[in-house]
Scaffold this active site. Structure first.
Site, PDB file in Angstrom:
ATOM      1  N   CYS A  79       0.034   3.808  -5.415  1.00  0.00           N
ATOM      2  CA  CYS A  79      -0.425   5.112  -4.934  1.00  0.00           C
ATOM      3  C   CYS A  79      -0.233   6.086  -6.081  1.00  0.00           C
ATOM      4  O   CYS A  79       0.891   6.302  -6.537  1.00  0.00           O
ATOM      5  CB  CYS A  79       0.393   5.541  -3.717  1.00  0.00           C
ATOM      6  SG  CYS A  79       0.071   7.223  -3.142  1.00  0.00           S
TER       7      CYS A  79
ATOM      8  N   CYS B 262      -7.406   7.124  -7.736  1.00  0.00           N
ATOM      9  CA  CYS B 262      -6.724   6.871  -6.472  1.00  0.00           C
ATOM     10  C   CYS B 262      -7.040   5.433  -6.088  1.00  0.00           C
ATOM     11  O   CYS B 262      -8.177   4.975  -6.265  1.00  0.00           O
ATOM     12  CB  CYS B 262      -7.224   7.839  -5.392  1.00  0.00           C
ATOM     13  SG  CYS B 262      -6.610   7.471  -3.716  1.00  0.00           S
TER      14      CYS B 262
END
Length: 301
Positions: free
Chosen positions: A88, A201
């Site tokens: 993440c 991302c």
């Protein structure tokens, strides 16, 4: 705010080579990293913690992200993982060093958008980073900008859309406003002479094909890059250095068995031990059948 989930009991006698690799993301986005890991390390077993109770992390404060990340890392460490990937970008940007400081004996690999190679390979001297606000504001990315982009006189265009992560989590329906905004932004990037687009991302590689199709259809001349393959290579190197690679053929590559469960409930230890990927969600109300459908759709695309 979430509370600490119950970890999987680990045996003190477990060998490091047979211990799982831990993966953490706020949702399913980290599965894009898992696919790279499985490609380079097919004999390993993987334990995934998805903080679906608190997804997305992008709009959250740094303090919140740090707290939630440590809860996830605690769970993976106590579950016996030999190495942890914080899959993440937002969590890595705000909590990677904190997690490493808390667990100095466990390798923890974090993500930073693949901006460095984009900068080094840019001919137009203009690149774009598509990421969450937390990642764009985070120290890791801005250090790369200071160390590489500014000296090379490369302009870095930052852009985020808070609806992209929920769009991926919903299965990326084409008939919605989110892909239309994304298509419009790709044209804006081209007008700004952007020649490399960094997917910053872990959710975003799942719509990579959509982006590349739009770039080709509009002849925008933009290359798309992400950090998944580099992260997998780094994990492999660390396991080789610590002699912790799983024994060959420990897990049959052709049999990608999947276990789905809640992170705070009892689990089937036999099924868990036989699974290539054990995927746990932090939301106790999550429908595991629906989670299974989504995970299967993403890893078998």
């Amino acid at each position: 705010m979430a509370t600490q989930a119950t970890p999987i009991p680990s045996s003190p006698s477990i060998k490091m080579d047979s211990a799982p690799i831990g993966i953490f993301d706020s949702g399913v986005g980290g599965l894009s990293v898992y696919l790279h890991l499985k490609q380079q390390l097919p004999d390993e077993q993987y334990l995934y913690y998805a903080d679906t109770l608190n997804v997305p992390y992008g709009p959250r404060s740094s303090a919140e992200i740090k707290e939630l990340t440590l809860i996830a890392v605690d769970w993976l460490v106590q579950s016996g993982c030999k190495l942890i990937v914080i899959a993440c970008n937002s969590a890595s940007a705000h909590a990677l060093q904190l997690a490493r400081h808390k667990y100095p004996h466990i390798p923890i690999v974090g993500l930073v958008p693949a901006l460095k190679p984009a900068v080094l390979n840019s001919n137009s001297k203009s690149v774009a980073v598509l990421a969450t606000k937390a990642t764009l504001d985070g120290e890791l990315l801005n250090t790369v900008i200071s160390d590489y982009a500014l000296p090379a006189q490369v302009n870095v265009v930052k852009w985020f859309d808070p609806n992209l992560v929920p769009w991926v989590e919903a299965g990326m329906p084409i008939q919605s406003e989110t892909p239309e905004r994304l298509k419009a932004q790709l044209k804006n990037f081209a007008q700004q002479k952007v020649d490399h687009l960094v997917l910053g991302c872990t959710h975003y590689p799942f719509f990579r094909e959509f982006v590349m199709s739009q770039i080709a259809d509009e002849n925008l001349g933009i290359k798309v890059v992400d950090s998944g393959a580099a992260i997998a290579a780094r994990v492999k190197t660390l396991l080789q250095q610590s002699q912790s690679l799983a024994a060959s053929k420990q897990v049959e590559a052709s049999n990608e068995s999947l276990y789905i469960g809640h992170s705070d409930q009892e689990r089937d230890d036999l099924s868990l031990a036989q699974s290539t990927l054990s995927f746990f969600v932090s939301d106790p109300k999550a429908d595991l059948a629906e989670v299974s459908k989504l995970v299967n759709r993403l890893i078998h695309r």
